[in-house]
Scaffold this motif. Structure first.
Motif, PDB file in Angstrom:
ATOM      1  N   PHE A   1       0.847  -1.192   0.000  1.00 18.11           N
ATOM      2  CA  PHE A   1       0.000   0.000   0.000  1.00 18.11           C
ATOM      3  C   PHE A   1       0.879   1.237   0.000  1.00 18.11           C
ATOM      4  CE2 PHE A   1      -1.936   3.503   2.364  1.00 18.11           C
ATOM      5  CZ  PHE A   1      -3.109   3.690   1.651  1.00 18.11           C
ATOM      6  N   TYR A   2       0.484   2.224  -0.805  1.00 14.67           N
ATOM      7  CA  TYR A   2       1.213   3.493  -0.864  1.00 14.67           C
ATOM      8  C   TYR A   2       0.215   4.623  -1.031  1.00 14.67           C
ATOM      9  CZ  TYR A   2       3.908   7.322  -3.030  1.00 14.67           C
ATOM     10  OH  TYR A   2       4.455   8.538  -3.344  1.00 14.67           O
ATOM     11  N   VAL A   3       0.421   5.710  -0.284  1.00  7.59           N
ATOM     12  CA  VAL A   3      -0.399   6.902  -0.470  1.00  7.59           C
ATOM     13  C   VAL A   3       0.493   8.135  -0.406  1.00  7.59           C
ATOM     14  CG1 VAL A   3      -1.029   6.977   2.003  1.00  7.59           C
ATOM     15  CG2 VAL A   3      -2.392   8.246   0.314  1.00  7.59           C
ATOM     16  N   LYS A   4       0.342   8.993  -1.413  1.00  6.10           N
ATOM     17  CA  LYS A   4       1.018  10.293  -1.443  1.00  6.10           C
ATOM     18  C   LYS A   4      -0.070  11.356  -1.422  1.00  6.10           C
ATOM     19  CE  LYS A   4       4.274  13.107  -4.129  1.00  6.10           C
ATOM     20  NZ  LYS A   4       5.130  13.143  -5.347  1.00  6.10           N
ATOM     21  N   ALA A   5      -0.067  12.178  -0.371  1.00  9.45           N
ATOM     22  CA  ALA A   5      -1.112  13.183  -0.208  1.00  9.45           C
ATOM     23  C   ALA A   5      -0.492  14.577  -0.165  1.00  9.45           C
ATOM     24  CB  ALA A   5      -1.899  12.918   1.072  1.00  9.45           C
TER      25      ALA A   5
ATOM     26  N   SER B   1       2.937   8.709  11.630  1.00 14.53           N
ATOM     27  CA  SER B   1       3.322   7.494  12.356  1.00 14.53           C
ATOM     28  C   SER B   1       2.987   6.276  11.504  1.00 14.53           C
ATOM     29  CB  SER B   1       2.578   7.387  13.689  1.00 14.53           C
ATOM     30  OG  SER B   1       1.184   7.193  13.464  1.00 14.53           O
ATOM     31  N   CYS B   2       3.610   5.161  11.844  1.00 17.08           N
ATOM     32  CA  CYS B   2       3.290   3.921  11.131  1.00 17.08           C
ATOM     33  C   CYS B   2       1.878   3.441  11.465  1.00 17.08           C
ATOM     34  CB  CYS B   2       4.323   2.844  11.469  1.00 17.08           C
ATOM     35  SG  CYS B   2       5.894   3.079  10.572  1.00 17.08           S
ATOM     36  N   GLU B   3       1.406   3.762  12.662  1.00 16.43           N
ATOM     37  CA  GLU B   3       0.032   3.422  13.020  1.00 16.43           C
ATOM     38  C   GLU B   3      -0.938   4.151  12.092  1.00 16.43           C
ATOM     39  OE1 GLU B   3       2.376   4.267  15.205  1.00 16.43           O
ATOM     40  OE2 GLU B   3       2.637   2.294  16.170  1.00 16.43           O
ATOM     41  N   ARG B   4      -0.617   5.426  11.799  1.00 15.61           N
ATOM     42  CA  ARG B   4      -1.462   6.203  10.895  1.00 15.61           C
ATOM     43  C   ARG B   4      -1.372   5.657   9.466  1.00 15.61           C
ATOM     44  NH1 ARG B   4      -4.264  10.614  11.756  1.00 15.61           N
ATOM     45  NH2 ARG B   4      -4.771  12.051  10.060  1.00 15.61           N
ATOM     46  N   ALA B   5      -0.194   5.216   9.071  1.00 13.62           N
ATOM     47  CA  ALA B   5      -0.026   4.620   7.746  1.00 13.62           C
ATOM     48  C   ALA B   5      -0.919   3.387   7.591  1.00 13.62           C
ATOM     49  CB  ALA B   5       1.437   4.237   7.531  1.00 13.62           C
ATOM     50  N   LYS B   6      -0.947   2.553   8.616  1.00  9.06           N
ATOM     51  CA  LYS B   6      -1.778   1.342   8.562  1.00  9.06           C
ATOM     52  C   LYS B   6      -3.260   1.691   8.602  1.00  9.06           C
ATOM     53  CE  LYS B   6       1.919  -1.395  10.600  1.00  9.06           C
ATOM     54  NZ  LYS B   6       2.455  -2.043  11.826  1.00  9.06           N
ATOM     55  N   MET B   7      -3.595   2.787   9.321  1.00 10.70           N
ATOM     56  CA  MET B   7      -4.977   3.253   9.345  1.00 10.70           C
ATOM     57  C   MET B   7      -5.422   3.661   7.945  1.00 10.70           C
ATOM     58  SD  MET B   7      -6.965   6.230   9.236  1.00 10.70           S
ATOM     59  CE  MET B   7      -5.935   7.593   9.794  1.00 10.70           C
TER      60      MET B   7
ATOM     61  N   LYS C   1      -4.153   2.602   5.140  1.00 11.99           N
ATOM     62  CA  LYS C   1      -4.245   1.375   4.346  1.00 11.99           C
ATOM     63  C   LYS C   1      -5.594   0.701   4.557  1.00 11.99           C
ATOM     64  CE  LYS C   1      -2.292  -3.266   3.886  1.00 11.99           C
ATOM     65  NZ  LYS C   1      -1.321  -4.254   4.407  1.00 11.99           N
ATOM     66  N   ASN C   2      -5.978   0.537   5.810  1.00 10.40           N
ATOM     67  CA  ASN C   2      -7.252  -0.110   6.118  1.00 10.40           C
ATOM     68  C   ASN C   2      -8.431   0.709   5.610  1.00 10.40           C
ATOM     69  OD1 ASN C   2      -5.913  -2.222   7.388  1.00 10.40           O
ATOM     70  ND2 ASN C   2      -6.030  -1.269   9.405  1.00 10.40           N
ATOM     71  N   TYR C   3      -8.344   2.036   5.769  1.00  5.36           N
ATOM     72  CA  TYR C   3      -9.417   2.944   5.372  1.00  5.36           C
ATOM     73  C   TYR C   3      -9.686   2.868   3.869  1.00  5.36           C
ATOM     74  CZ  TYR C   3     -11.572   7.527   4.365  1.00  5.36           C
ATOM     75  OH  TYR C   3     -12.384   8.538   3.920  1.00  5.36           O
ATOM     76  N   TYR C   4      -8.650   3.077   3.071  1.00 11.41           N
ATOM     77  CA  TYR C   4      -8.842   3.103   1.625  1.00 11.41           C
ATOM     78  C   TYR C   4      -9.163   1.718   1.061  1.00 11.41           C
ATOM     79  CZ  TYR C   4      -7.331   7.962   1.289  1.00 11.41           C
ATOM     80  OH  TYR C   4      -7.243   9.331   1.413  1.00 11.41           O
ATOM     81  N   THR C   5      -8.517   0.702   1.607  1.00 14.43           N
ATOM     82  CA  THR C   5      -8.780  -0.650   1.120  1.00 14.43           C
ATOM     83  C   THR C   5     -10.207  -1.071   1.434  1.00 14.43           C
ATOM     84  OG1 THR C   5      -6.449  -1.239   1.433  1.00 14.43           O
ATOM     85  CG2 THR C   5      -8.006  -3.048   1.176  1.00 14.43           C
ATOM     86  N   TYR C   6     -10.677  -0.699   2.613  1.00 21.55           N
ATOM     87  CA  TYR C   6     -12.045  -1.056   3.005  1.00 21.55           C
ATOM     88  C   TYR C   6     -13.076  -0.328   2.144  1.00 21.55           C
ATOM     89  CZ  TYR C   6     -16.205  -1.681   5.927  1.00 21.55           C
ATOM     90  OH  TYR C   6     -17.466  -1.992   6.376  1.00 21.55           O
TER      91      TYR C   6
END
Length: 240
Positions: free
Chosen positions: A73-77, A114-120, A122-127
């Motif tokens: 997963f990758y996001v550039k904002a 944070s990495c916690e935010r990165a995983k959030m 990932k879960n948000y967009y994937t869901y």
């Protein structure tokens, strides 16, 4: 009489499925067949370009790469002069701020990185972009009864969904067009300590127009509102 019975049965068999009783799982399968007729979500590897519009705030433009087979997963904002990048590969995470990767704790904290935010993310967009297919995921509880509800003047077939405690505590409702089975609205509520739904919590999301990516029909526009007062929060626009 026997002939009349056969005629009635024949007529009923040709009625659209929405005119007959559907189980929750049948409705979900029809919705998935509408959005992902070739079963492509399980091997999805694609790029999404999303613009988030919110009142009194600059737009945030995001480039999102989801590669499910590689668990990548990758996001550039980008918003104003700030550009953040998150990469999550399996359990590894990397963070970039305005092109810099060697960030100290103060920089991470000041920019809420944070990495916690990165995983959030990932879960948000994937869901959200994986719906309704994601409702087949482990830990999802599909309630048996399909309800017919009117929302914003339109009638829908509605699935109620909750989750095992290890997954989440929110209760979701998914609204499907009774003729096409397209997902057009979803809504979630928080629950209290006893697991009871809090009616003044959560949000509802109106889905309009469609963008096809990897043969999957995804909502082009997702407009968010508070359940309690209908206050508009913002819209995610899929630009692909």
């Amino acid at each position: 009489m026997k002939y009349l019975t056969l005629v009635i049965v024949a007529i009923i068999s040709f009625l659209p499925a929405s005119a007959q009783e559907l189980s929750a799982n049948q409705l979900l399968e029809k919705a998935i067949n509408y959005h992902d007729p070739n079963g492509n979500w399980a091997r999805f590897n694609g790029t999404l370009h999303v613009t988030m519009e919110t009142p009194n705030t600059s737009n945030r433009k995001s480039k999102i790469i989801i590669n499910l087979p590689e668990d990548y997963f990758y996001v550039k904002a980008k918003r104003d002069t700030i550009t953040t990048e998150y990469t999550v590969k399996t359990t590894d995470c990397s963070i970039t701020l305005n092109g810099k990767t060697n960030l100290n704790e103060a920089q991470l904290k000041a920019n809420n990185l944070s990495c916690e935010r990165a995983k959030m993310y990932k879960n948000y967009y994937t869901y959200l972009y994986g719906l309704p297919m994601k409702l087949k995921d482990k830990g999802t509880i599909i309630h048996d009864k399909v309800e017919r509800k009117t929302f914003k003047g339109k009638t829908y077939l509605v699935l109620k969904v909750s989750y095992e405690k290890s997954v989440g505590s929110d209760v979701w409702f998914f609204y499907f067009n009774p003729e096409t089975y397209a997902m057009e609205v979803y809504q979630f509520f928080k629950t209290d300590d006893k697991g009871e739904l809090q009616s003044d919590s959560g949000e509802y999301i109106l889905l309009t127009e469609t963008t096809v990516i990897n043969d999957i029909k995804m909502p082009k526009n997702r407009a968010w509102y508070y359940n309690k007062d209908g206050k508009y929060l913002g819209t995610d626009i899929l630009k692909n």
